[in-house]
Scaffold this motif. Structure first.
Motif, PDB file in Angstrom:
ATOM      1  N   VAL A  46       0.838  -1.202   0.000  1.00  0.00           N
ATOM      2  CA  VAL A  46       0.000   0.000   0.000  1.00  0.00           C
ATOM      3  C   VAL A  46       0.872   1.251   0.000  1.00  0.00           C
ATOM      4  O   VAL A  46       0.588   2.218  -0.716  1.00  0.00           O
ATOM      5  N   ARG A  47       1.963   1.211   0.749  1.00  0.00           N
ATOM      6  CA  ARG A  47       2.843   2.376   0.747  1.00  0.00           C
ATOM      7  C   ARG A  47       3.527   2.531  -0.617  1.00  0.00           C
ATOM      8  O   ARG A  47       3.686   3.643  -1.115  1.00  0.00           O
ATOM      9  N   ILE A  48       3.891   1.424  -1.225  1.00  0.00           N
ATOM     10  CA  ILE A  48       4.462   1.499  -2.577  1.00  0.00           C
ATOM     11  C   ILE A  48       3.434   2.097  -3.546  1.00  0.00           C
ATOM     12  O   ILE A  48       3.738   3.005  -4.322  1.00  0.00           O
ATOM     13  N   ALA A  49       2.191   1.615  -3.457  1.00  0.00           N
ATOM     14  CA  ALA A  49       1.145   2.071  -4.380  1.00  0.00           C
ATOM     15  C   ALA A  49       0.873   3.562  -4.201  1.00  0.00           C
ATOM     16  O   ALA A  49       0.546   4.261  -5.159  1.00  0.00           O
ATOM     17  N   ASP A  84      11.908   2.861  -0.193  1.00  0.00           N
ATOM     18  CA  ASP A  84      12.874   2.186  -1.057  1.00  0.00           C
ATOM     19  C   ASP A  84      12.335   1.745  -2.413  1.00  0.00           C
ATOM     20  O   ASP A  84      13.121   1.449  -3.310  1.00  0.00           O
ATOM     21  N   VAL A  85      11.018   1.623  -2.551  1.00  0.00           N
ATOM     22  CA  VAL A  85      10.474   1.027  -3.774  1.00  0.00           C
ATOM     23  C   VAL A  85       9.492   1.981  -4.449  1.00  0.00           C
ATOM     24  O   VAL A  85       8.563   2.479  -3.809  1.00  0.00           O
ATOM     25  N   ASN A  86       9.691   2.231  -5.731  1.00  0.00           N
ATOM     26  CA  ASN A  86       8.735   2.989  -6.542  1.00  0.00           C
ATOM     27  C   ASN A  86       8.265   2.141  -7.700  1.00  0.00           C
ATOM     28  O   ASN A  86       9.035   1.359  -8.250  1.00  0.00           O
ATOM     29  N   THR A  90      -5.848   0.233  -3.921  1.00  0.00           N
ATOM     30  CA  THR A  90      -4.439  -0.093  -4.128  1.00  0.00           C
ATOM     31  C   THR A  90      -4.212  -0.508  -5.580  1.00  0.00           C
ATOM     32  O   THR A  90      -3.236  -0.077  -6.211  1.00  0.00           O
ATOM     33  N   ILE A  91      -5.105  -1.327  -6.114  1.00  0.00           N
ATOM     34  CA  ILE A  91      -4.994  -1.724  -7.525  1.00  0.00           C
ATOM     35  C   ILE A  91      -5.036  -0.488  -8.418  1.00  0.00           C
ATOM     36  O   ILE A  91      -4.216  -0.316  -9.324  1.00  0.00           O
ATOM     37  N   ASN A 117      -4.238   2.598  -7.710  1.00  0.00           N
ATOM     38  CA  ASN A 117      -3.012   3.385  -7.574  1.00  0.00           C
ATOM     39  C   ASN A 117      -1.858   2.765  -8.360  1.00  0.00           C
ATOM     40  O   ASN A 117      -1.047   3.476  -8.952  1.00  0.00           O
ATOM     41  N   LEU A 118      -1.789   1.442  -8.352  1.00  0.00           N
ATOM     42  CA  LEU A 118      -0.712   0.770  -9.098  1.00  0.00           C
ATOM     43  C   LEU A 118      -0.906   0.945 -10.601  1.00  0.00           C
ATOM     44  O   LEU A 118       0.050   1.234 -11.338  1.00  0.00           O
ATOM     45  N   LEU A 119      -2.153   0.798 -11.068  1.00  0.00           N
ATOM     46  CA  LEU A 119      -2.446   0.959 -12.496  1.00  0.00           C
ATOM     47  C   LEU A 119      -2.117   2.369 -12.962  1.00  0.00           C
ATOM     48  O   LEU A 119      -1.578   2.579 -14.050  1.00  0.00           O
ATOM     49  N   ARG A 120      -2.466   3.355 -12.107  1.00  0.00           N
ATOM     50  CA  ARG A 120      -2.216   4.751 -12.480  1.00  0.00           C
ATOM     51  C   ARG A 120      -0.744   5.017 -12.757  1.00  0.00           C
ATOM     52  O   ARG A 120      -0.400   5.877 -13.553  1.00  0.00           O
ATOM     53  N   GLN A 121       0.126   4.279 -12.056  1.00  0.00           N
ATOM     54  CA  GLN A 121       1.561   4.504 -12.234  1.00  0.00           C
ATOM     55  C   GLN A 121       2.146   3.632 -13.333  1.00  0.00           C
ATOM     56  O   GLN A 121       3.356   3.574 -13.504  1.00  0.00           O
ATOM     57  N   GLY A 122       1.276   2.931 -14.064  1.00  0.00           N
ATOM     58  CA  GLY A 122       1.762   2.211 -15.231  1.00  0.00           C
ATOM     59  C   GLY A 122       2.100   0.753 -14.994  1.00  0.00           C
ATOM     60  O   GLY A 122       2.635   0.093 -15.889  1.00  0.00           O
ATOM     61  N   ALA A 123       1.793   0.242 -13.807  1.00  0.00           N
ATOM     62  CA  ALA A 123       2.057  -1.179 -13.578  1.00  0.00           C
ATOM     63  C   ALA A 123       0.992  -2.022 -14.265  1.00  0.00           C
ATOM     64  O   ALA A 123      -0.144  -1.587 -14.445  1.00  0.00           O
ATOM     65  N   LYS A 124       1.379  -3.236 -14.658  1.00  0.00           N
ATOM     66  CA  LYS A 124       0.400  -4.247 -15.031  1.00  0.00           C
ATOM     67  C   LYS A 124       0.013  -4.949 -13.735  1.00  0.00           C
ATOM     68  O   LYS A 124       0.888  -5.345 -12.958  1.00  0.00           O
ATOM     69  N   VAL A 125      -1.283  -5.046 -13.467  1.00  0.00           N
ATOM     70  CA  VAL A 125      -1.705  -5.630 -12.194  1.00  0.00           C
ATOM     71  C   VAL A 125      -2.552  -6.866 -12.448  1.00  0.00           C
ATOM     72  O   VAL A 125      -3.537  -6.814 -13.183  1.00  0.00           O
ATOM     73  N   LEU A 126      -2.141  -7.983 -11.869  1.00  0.00           N
ATOM     74  CA  LEU A 126      -2.926  -9.213 -11.938  1.00  0.00           C
ATOM     75  C   LEU A 126      -3.568  -9.447 -10.573  1.00  0.00           C
ATOM     76  O   LEU A 126      -2.881  -9.420  -9.558  1.00  0.00           O
ATOM     77  N   TYR A 127      -4.871  -9.639 -10.557  1.00  0.00           N
ATOM     78  CA  TYR A 127      -5.561  -9.868  -9.282  1.00  0.00           C
ATOM     79  C   TYR A 127      -6.674 -10.875  -9.517  1.00  0.00           C
ATOM     80  O   TYR A 127      -6.935 -11.284 -10.657  1.00  0.00           O
TER      81      TYR A 127
END
Lengths: 533, 533
Positions: A288-291, A297-299, A323-324, A326-336
């Motif tokens: 959640v903090r990463i997202a 330490d992690v972006n 959280t999903i 937030n991750l998508l907004r930053q360009g990650a591919k998210v599998l859930y």
């Protein structure tokens, strides 16, 4: 927590915590009320643990300092309990004994206890068979029937069948997924999905799951090794579980595969897997903090693949969804779970529950573990199978089932909590503190301070009002001045020289309440303070 | 709310509210921020409504008094809006025009607007085709493709196909269920399940659903008539919707089937169906009060069948689950989505979304309606189909998409809220009030009152501390006395004769904060009050 009592002996099965929901303001944990047991402390012989999940062992640090009885637990649970008691400084109150399946332990005069292996979302999960003078009680613990578990330790169906052959008095069986038709999918399917996802990922991979889901960690590590990636564990609770599990042989880490987080930054992204907590959207977790871009330490960078290898526990849907997003907004591919088979749950579905009922053939049946509707659905399943002909009982916390030669019946209810752990204190549900917090959360607080001139017996000066969480300063305008004027008017309207502080406080509260209700249509907590000078 | 702007004309599509989640303490509703529109008020021509759900019309009473533009809405939405504006005393600000599908409305110089029929979980739902000088914009509104809807009004696929033939600039399409494979089930399946459940019920039947789900009410009424039962509607919002829908012909009630609640008590249970709100576990709804045995007129008796004809909206899982538990405890048979097909949702699944994309063949695509992950999933679908080749844009509130002859690109973001409605006031998310309420909800409040002797310039007497939501009186012990002593010691430690009230307050706050953190490990809201006498 369940207690079995026979004449002068009591054994307890599990000792878990529950987590608070949003309405339980400021509550950290919920633990069982053990007053019934404390009143019979001389009879309590042991606590028997089925597996190492928090909802089965989490209350031990709170309960053992009072009960001071030995604990028996499967080896991984034993390792987790030992670490937990040490951390909470509760280790000195009790002995924790590691057990192996199939070994009989004589506990008190009444009980012969042995464990049998089941499958669940943590290794070394077991059911318990408790021999009593009236017959055998089988408690499944949490389970599913996985014919291809990651660790190869399969559900001990033959033992269950043998107990059934010999005759079982009472079956207590896991009801969590009693509403779900069919069979729960094997962990192997998740392994295949994780393998594919990690194999196909072009950049870094992050996998979030439950800290205790050691088999999932194993699957990720196996895939990482296969695709020549290093793994770093992020999040304290997962680091702890991985350590205990590795030490005890429940997790097999090829040398060199685990690296510190700092080292992953020197590796190309396609060589890195991060395993984190936070699959439930917990606000302080690593994921959640990463997202939220708040992790030191992690972006997230475009090209990252994030796998949320879990299903939201009821109540956690919104934080997980955010959280999903937030991750998508930053360009990650998210599998859930909604779009890929990256998780299966750890509890038996209807066909597995029926299988256990058919093998055990108990005289009595008590569905356990789950909300009332899950227990009801499980009872309905047993009813439809026409098993447990002497009685099916849906019990809630505090209910007592009395079994004797002549039959089963409900006894008198006992006090059973819940008890809220709130910082350093514990309290029961009757406490006014929680309802006060609820009021404060809705409309905030208005403090009205009035001073009485002790000599003259009149109001001294103008009352003062201070607020928090009530209205913005920009919104209050002259509201607070008008409120103070209204209170002053009320106190000046009659002779207050002989009125006590409590009477004056009541007068201030009522005046303020009715003024604010009229002027702002709100009902904040009103705290009157009356001083005498 | 979405706005389309071309030169001197702006039209708005929909004007909904969002409901607060648990973290938004005390917030009643969330409405759009219209400051961008207010800055261009002379250009705003109309608000176009797709259907009568709250998340599409609910903000009109708040927005129309500012925007004062005409509204165009399908007839059922028109009826609901008219009632809503009247109730909120906002009717005088605007004209609401009822529209029929297929009729072209010229709005401003730029726009030719017509509606086309879609299916959704409220009758008279429509999509909107907006002709612009650059090409046609299609907004689907909320939809699913139901070939057998309860009211027989089918999705107007041919019109959609014609628009596609003529060329569509931009498609905005409902993304809510873009993660779900396959087709959404037809309402007809629910009708069959309800018919069976009501036919088989031996006692009274209660059906809870959304107040606006008029087709569900129709299905229940039809089954009630078939099995010779009377129907009573319980819950104000459902009574209102049923009235508007019946008046406008969207609900067909055979004479005599509807009876007042009081009359149902004179009928045998097997002749009664109650329709209620509360399918989302809303605390003040009829069903929840019935389940908690707090309803004045209705009690659950063994033999009752309760049908929860809805799926919990994310965030409502726990209250719905608790309501089911409470009903089961009182001996009701409860049918809900997990164990029976008593609900289907109102949004298109992946195959329907693909069909719309294939028929419309837009140049540009913007997935709308849903969380970011739903928009992303919908964008991925379009990407996989290789449609909308000029651009697929995932937009969030405040994002601006600029389309011109030369292409599409993101413009500069505009202020877009959200705005919180909180009693009589509205505020933005930056307001400190909400974070204050959050603090209050966790650890309560401690008020510390100190009095300064104005003449002597010293502390007068001992400070006083009052708390709410902090700790039980039984738990505080001497904590508050010790706190006051610590504050007194701090204020007496130096010469305070020249210190202002604000400095003294800061001193009191910091002393109290650090004392409580040390003594009780808590961080309540601390309100210092310093009086001068």
């Amino acid at each position: 927590m369940m207690a079995l009592e026979y004449e002068d002996d009591i054994v307890i099965v599990d000792c878990g915590v529950q987590f608070p929901d949003d309405g339980m303001f400021g509550v950290d944990l919920i633990i069982p009320d053990i007053s019934y047991l404390m009143d019979r402390i001389d009879k309590v012989r042991a606590i028997l643990i089925t597996h190492g999940h928090e909802d089965h062992i989490g209350a031990l640090p709170f309960i053992l300092p009072q009960l001071k009885v030995p604990v028996y637990a499967p080896r991984l649970a034993h390792g987790l309990i030992t670490a937990k008691l040490k951390e909470r400084r509760a280790a000195r109150y009790s002995v924790v004994n590691p057990i192996d399946p199939g070994v009989i332990h004589h506990i008190g005069d009444a009980f012969e206890v042995s464990w049998f292996r089941v499958c669940h979302s943590i290794p070394d999960a077991m059911g318990i068979a408790i021999g009593t003078p009236l017959g055998t009680v089988i408690h499944t613990g949490d389970f599913k029937i996985d014919h291809t578990p990651v660790d190869g330790r399969i559900f001990d169906l033959p033992s269950l069948s043998h107990y059934g052959d010999d005759g079982v008095l009472l079956l207590c069986s896991d009801s969590t997924y009693a509403e779900v038709p069919g069979y729960t999918t094997s962990e192997r399917v998740v392994g295949e999905a994780l393998d594919r996802a990690i194999g196909e990922a072009e950049g870094r991979v992050m996998v979030a799951t439950f800290a205790s889901l050691v088999s999932r960690v194993q699957q990720v590590v196996d895939a990482a090794v296969k695709y020549d990636r290093k793994v770093s564990i992020v999040g304290r609770s997962m680091v702890d579980t991985v350590k205990v599990s590795t030490d005890l042989g429940y997790l097999t880490l090829p040398p060199g595969v685990l690296v510190p987080l700092a080292e992953t930054r020197k590796l190309p992204p396609e060589k890195v897997v991060l395993m984190t907590t936070g699959s439930q959207g917990e606000p302080t977790s690593a994921l959640v903090r990463i997202a939220k871009q708040e992790h030191r330490d992690v972006n997230i960078v475009a090209g990252d693949t994030v796998i949320i290898s879990a299903t939201p526990i009821p109540g956690n849907e919104l934080p997980v969804s955010r959280t999903i997003d937030n991750l998508l907004r930053q360009g990650a591919k998210v599998l859930y779970d909604r779009i890929a088979t990256v998780h299966v749950h750890g509890h038996a579905s209807q066909e597995e529950l029926k299988l256990v009922l058919r093998l055990v053939r108990p005289r009595y049946f008590v569905p356990v573990h789950g909300e009332f509707r899950h227990l009801t659905a499980h009872a309905q399943l047993a009813w439809d199978l026409d098993v447990a002909k002497d009685g099916i009982f849906v019990l809630e916390d505090g209910d007592v089932l009395e079994l004797s030669e002549s039959g089963g019946k409900m006894g008198e209810r006992v006090s059973a909590g819940p008890i809220y752990v709130d910082g350093l204190t514990t309290r029961d549900t009757q406490s006014p503190v929680l309802s006060q917090r609820r009021t404060l959360s809705q409309d905030g607080v208005v403090v009205v301070v009035a001073t009485k001139d002790k000599k003259q017996g009149v109001l001294l000066g103008q009352p003062t009002a201070v607020t928090s969480g009530f209205l913005d300063d920009s919104e209050t305008g002259t509201l607070l001045d008008d409120l103070c004027a209204a209170v002053a008017k009320e106190l000046n309207a009659s002779d207050i020289s002989h009125e006590g502080i409590d009477d004056l406080k009541a007068k201030v509260r009522e005046t303020a309440r009715s003024f604010i209700a009229g002027a702002a249509r709100r009902s904040p907590m009103i705290i009157p303070v009356v001083l005498e000078v």
